[in-house]
Write a protein that holds these residues in place. Structure first.
Motif, short mmCIF file in Angstrom:
data_model
loop_
_atom_site.label_atom_id
_atom_site.label_comp_id
_atom_site.label_asym_id
_atom_site.label_seq_id
_atom_site.Cartn_x
_atom_site.Cartn_y
_atom_site.Cartn_z
N ILE A 40 0.84 -1.20 0.00
CA ILE A 40 0.00 0.00 0.00
C ILE A 40 0.87 1.25 0.00
CG2 ILE A 40 -1.65 1.34 1.36
CD1 ILE A 40 -2.77 -1.36 2.38
N LEU B 45 2.79 1.87 -3.29
CA LEU B 45 1.96 2.36 -4.38
C LEU B 45 1.57 3.83 -4.21
CD1 LEU B 45 -0.44 -0.69 -4.86
CD2 LEU B 45 1.39 0.03 -6.40
N ARG B 46 1.47 4.29 -2.97
CA ARG B 46 1.02 5.67 -2.75
C ARG B 46 2.16 6.67 -2.56
NH1 ARG B 46 -1.43 7.79 2.16
NH2 ARG B 46 -0.09 7.47 3.96
N SER C 179 -3.39 1.76 -4.81
CA SER C 179 -3.14 1.74 -3.36
C SER C 179 -4.45 1.79 -2.59
CB SER C 179 -2.26 2.93 -2.98
OG SER C 179 -2.12 3.03 -1.58
#
Length: 364
Positions: A56, A59-60, A133
């Protein structure tokens, strides 16, 4: 003497390596801090795992790093100038009759290329990764997800449906616009008369209809009614929902013009989205301003000593531009000044400041 192609490519490579090196360092630091924060928030929740939280965060992080790009260019350029000076490469270059304007040109071209790539390639990729995300984080953080992974703000969108118009607010958008969390909807009949206010924990988009979960309906005629499921008609598609409710930062550079037109046609204010678009367009100029400021604060002290003063000068210059950018965004987002002026003013101010200092130091 004119700066040759080989020397120009050499200088460009040195600046590019320094800037990318600082950017990668910032990436690692932000990733580590972000993972620790996600672990703190979701460590006791069902479905938690270090691997999932790391994914997560990974991805962010690219979208978070967009704010770091100007500072990576500033401090990377300072590091490159100091390195070239300490190796006496700039001394030899000056002795050969090459002016500061000539050996700064490769760095400016690097800033121009990086700025262009950051808005045409990096920004769309970062937005897409942010959406992935959100999907990976769905359900993990519960009611805290809207605060922790929020990619939307308090943005209202007007929609039409079989039953009439309605105005909707969602705090969190998932699955490409097909799922919304923490939803508030005001519905009106065909004559424009208010009917009801609906608050729901979740909304899923079907075929021209919103399926609401755990909805509470407020009207002027009776007490609030609670329903496990409720329906509201709409003509919006998932793409229109995503672009209407998404915050400016959650919309790709290539999609912003279409969304601005969509918002204006719907009668909604588009200041923040026009500002985001112009801010992205102005980024190459801002990066070039950072390079000029880096040259202004590093070339003089690199000849006379004073590394601490150089670092302090770079920090102050970056802070001034950051404050100016934030003030311009606030004014532009509120519609006080035109978005074009608010977006381009920091870059123009930075370029003029850097040129003025360099002119005073080198030719004054």
């Amino acid at each position: 003497m004119i700066l040759g192609r080989t020397l120009g490519l050499y200088f460009s490579g040195r600046f590019l390596k320094a800037i990318l090196g600082l950017f990668l360092l910032a990436t690692v630091l932000i990733f580590l801090f972000d993972v620790l924060e996600l672990v703190r928030r979701g460590g006791d929740r069902d479905g938690f795992s270090v691997l999932r939280v790391s994914l997560i965060s990974l991805l962010r992080v690219p979208l978070l790093l967009e704010q770091v790009i100007p500072f990576a260019v500033l401090f990377g350029s300072i590091a490159a100038f100091v390195s070239l000076s300490r190796a006496l490469e700039l001394v030899v270059t000056r002795a050969a009759g090459i002016s500061v304007w000539q050996f700064t040109l490769p760095a400016l071209l690097v800033g121009l290329v990086l700025g262009t790539l950051s808005i045409t390639v990096y920004n769309p990729a970062a937005v897409w990764l942010q959406q992935k995300s959100d999907e990976a984080a769905a359900g993990l953080f519960g009611s805290d997800q809207g605060l922790l992974l929020q990619t939307t703000g308090d943005v209202w969108v007007r929609q039409d449906g079989l039953d009439g118009e309605s105005v909707m607010l969602a705090k969190q958008l998932l699955n490409g616009g097909e799922q919304l969390l923490t939803v508030t909807i005001f519905t009106f009949d065909r004559t424009g008369t208010f009917q009801e206010r609906i608050e729901a924990s979740e909304a899923r988009l079907g075929n021209q209809i919103w399926y609401l979960k755990d909805a509470t309906v407020y009207t002027t005629e009776r007490d609030p009614q609670t329903y496990g499921s409720y329906e509201v008609s709409t003509y919006l598609t998932a793409t229109e929902v995503r672009e209407s409710i998404g915050s400016p930062e959650s919309i790709s550079f290539w999609n912003l013009p279409r969304f601005i037109e969509l918002a204006r046609n719907a009668g909604l204010p588009a200041y923040r989205y026009a500002l985001q678009y112009q801010t992205l367009l102005a980024r190459p100029l801002l990066l070039m301003a950072m390079i000029l400021i880096a040259a202004a604060v590093s070339l003089r002290v690199s000849r006379f000593g004073g590394l601490g003063g150089m670092i302090l000068g770079g920090i102050i210059a970056g802070f001034v531009l950051y404050v100016l950018s934030e003030l311009a965004k606030d004014f532009g987002g509120a519609g006080i000044v035109p978005p074009t002026v608010a977006a381009w003013a920091p870059g123009i101010f930075g370029v003029l400041m850097g040129l003025t200092i360099l002119l005073h130091q080198e030719d004054g």
